[in-house]
Write a protein that holds these residues in place. Structure first.
Motif, PDB file in Angstrom:
ATOM      1  N   LEU A  17       0.823  -1.206   0.000  1.00  0.00           N
ATOM      2  CA  LEU A  17       0.000   0.000   0.000  1.00  0.00           C
ATOM      3  C   LEU A  17       0.861   1.261   0.000  1.00  0.00           C
ATOM      4  N   GLU A  20       2.231   1.671  -3.548  1.00  0.00           N
ATOM      5  CA  GLU A  20       1.181   2.136  -4.461  1.00  0.00           C
ATOM      6  C   GLU A  20       0.900   3.624  -4.289  1.00  0.00           C
ATOM      7  N   ARG A  21       1.064   4.132  -3.061  1.00  0.00           N
ATOM      8  CA  ARG A  21       0.732   5.523  -2.772  1.00  0.00           C
ATOM      9  C   ARG A  21       1.957   6.436  -2.784  1.00  0.00           C
ATOM     10  N   CYS A  59      -6.080   3.327   7.913  1.00  0.00           N
ATOM     11  CA  CYS A  59      -6.988   3.295   6.765  1.00  0.00           C
ATOM     12  C   CYS A  59      -7.271   4.703   6.248  1.00  0.00           C
ATOM     13  N   LEU A  62      -4.069   5.926   4.462  1.00  0.00           N
ATOM     14  CA  LEU A  62      -3.777   5.192   3.230  1.00  0.00           C
ATOM     15  C   LEU A  62      -4.972   5.146   2.275  1.00  0.00           C
ATOM     16  N   CYS A  64      -7.761   3.439   2.460  1.00  0.00           N
ATOM     17  CA  CYS A  64      -8.060   2.041   2.192  1.00  0.00           C
ATOM     18  C   CYS A  64      -9.040   1.503   3.222  1.00  0.00           C
ATOM     19  N   GLN A  65      -9.459   0.279   3.021  1.00  0.00           N
ATOM     20  CA  GLN A  65     -10.311  -0.445   3.951  1.00  0.00           C
ATOM     21  C   GLN A  65      -9.451  -1.475   4.685  1.00  0.00           C
ATOM     22  N   GLU A  68      -8.060  -4.330   2.755  1.00  0.00           N
ATOM     23  CA  GLU A  68      -6.960  -4.059   1.828  1.00  0.00           C
ATOM     24  C   GLU A  68      -5.622  -4.076   2.550  1.00  0.00           C
ATOM     25  N   LEU A  69      -5.653  -3.830   3.844  1.00  0.00           N
ATOM     26  CA  LEU A  69      -4.440  -3.766   4.648  1.00  0.00           C
ATOM     27  C   LEU A  69      -3.989  -5.143   5.127  1.00  0.00           C
TER      28      LEU A  69
END
Length: 79
Positions: A17, A20-21, A59, A62, A64-65, A68-69
């Protein structure tokens, strides 16, 4: 061994993650207010627990949910 004791099946996708970020672990630590050491423990799948407040902060930072982590290795069976 009861499932709750087999923590090795849980994988934290923090590295993926962050990549990706385009974010560093240090930047995430500052943004979330969690120590770099604690995030490193989580990232390296050595954490045994996480506070909901930390999970929510991660979350949010990032975008995200929780699903996803973290992933659970369903193919690894208890022996």
């Amino acid at each position: 061994m009861p499932a709750e004791e087999d923590l090795s099946r849980l994988h934290c996708r923090l590295d993926e993650l962050l990549e990706e970020r385009g974010m560093t672990l240090t930047a995430l630590a500052e943004k979330v207010g969690v120590s770099l050491v604690n995030l490193s423990v989580l990232k390296n799948d050595r954490a045994k627990a996480i506070r909901f407040s930390t999970l929510i902060a991660l979350c949010d930072a990032l975008a995200c949910q929780p699903g996803e982590l973290f992933t659970v290795d369903a193919h690894r069976t208890l022996g």
